[in-house]
Design an enzyme around this catalytic site. Structure first.
Site, PDB file in Angstrom:
ATOM      1  N   GLY A  68     114.902  21.826  -7.408  1.00  0.00           N
ATOM      2  CA  GLY A  68     115.061  23.262  -7.631  1.00  0.00           C
ATOM      3  C   GLY A  68     115.493  24.023  -6.400  1.00  0.00           C
ATOM      4  O   GLY A  68     115.494  25.247  -6.378  1.00  0.00           O
ATOM      5  N   HIS A  69     115.881  23.323  -5.353  1.00  0.00           N
ATOM      6  CA  HIS A  69     116.208  23.968  -4.070  1.00  0.00           C
ATOM      7  C   HIS A  69     117.537  23.435  -3.549  1.00  0.00           C
ATOM      8  O   HIS A  69     117.545  22.644  -2.616  1.00  0.00           O
ATOM      9  CB  HIS A  69     115.104  23.682  -3.060  1.00  0.00           C
ATOM     10  CG  HIS A  69     115.091  24.598  -1.880  1.00  0.00           C
ATOM     11  ND1 HIS A  69     115.766  24.330  -0.716  1.00  0.00           N
ATOM     12  CD2 HIS A  69     114.480  25.778  -1.693  1.00  0.00           C
ATOM     13  CE1 HIS A  69     115.548  25.296   0.157  1.00  0.00           C
ATOM     14  NE2 HIS A  69     114.767  26.192  -0.413  1.00  0.00           N
ATOM     15  N   PHE A  70     118.586  23.749  -3.975  1.00  0.00           N
ATOM     16  CA  PHE A  70     118.987  24.682  -5.002  1.00  0.00           C
ATOM     17  C   PHE A  70     119.864  23.919  -5.983  1.00  0.00           C
ATOM     18  O   PHE A  70     120.689  23.135  -5.551  1.00  0.00           O
ATOM     19  CB  PHE A  70     119.762  25.846  -4.394  1.00  0.00           C
ATOM     20  CG  PHE A  70     118.977  26.598  -3.342  1.00  0.00           C
ATOM     21  CD1 PHE A  70     118.019  27.528  -3.720  1.00  0.00           C
ATOM     22  CD2 PHE A  70     119.169  26.345  -1.996  1.00  0.00           C
ATOM     23  CE1 PHE A  70     117.296  28.223  -2.761  1.00  0.00           C
ATOM     24  CE2 PHE A  70     118.443  27.037  -1.031  1.00  0.00           C
ATOM     25  CZ  PHE A  70     117.509  27.974  -1.410  1.00  0.00           C
TER      26      PHE A  70
END
Length: 139
Positions: free
Chosen positions: A45-47
């Site tokens: 989730g990053h990124f």
């Protein structure tokens, strides 16, 4: 030391073991290395579409490499190292999948169960992260 040897002296395990190689280079200095594979949990989730190692993970990598300096010291036996502070942390360049972060760290002082250190991480000779940190060894 390889990952299996590192696990003999620090309590971190998958998925939080973030050092592939580490060794002491003097009584208060150590080096380490971590290659970002691209499938790590912290990249999901990053990124999305632009995976970048989070700064807090870079700080954790520095600290884990520094923990090898405590190997063989009586006070680390049956103790867990906990972060107690981060100071003057600077992020200069991104660390991306495929990069190998080279770590250099140094213990600067120690008082009772508290240890103070400084470290830096580079990729291809370019500074990615630097900072000062402290941790306590808690039985």
């Amino acid at each position: 030391m390889n990952r299996e040897e590192i696990m003999q002296i620090i309590p971190h395990r998958e998925p939080m073991l973030l050092v592939d190689f580490a060794e002491t280079t003097g009584p208060d200095t150590a080096v380490g290395r971590y290659t970002v594979k691209g499938d790590e949990w912290f990249l999901k989730g990053h990124f999305p579409g632009n995976p970048t190692v989070p700064g807090v993970i870079l700080c954790e990598i520095l600290a884990q490499a520094c923990c090898v300096l405590l190997a063989g010291r009586e006070e680390i036996q049956n103790a867990t190292p906990y972060f107690t502070g981060l100071n003057n942390v600077k992020f200069k360049n991104k660390v991306l999948p495929g990069d190998t972060l080279e770590i250099a760290c140094r213990l600067t002082k120690h008082k009772s169960v508290f240890y103070f250190a400084e470290g830096k991480g580079t990729v291809n000779g370019k500074l990615a992260v630097s900072g000062e940190f402290s941790f306590a060894l808690v039985k």
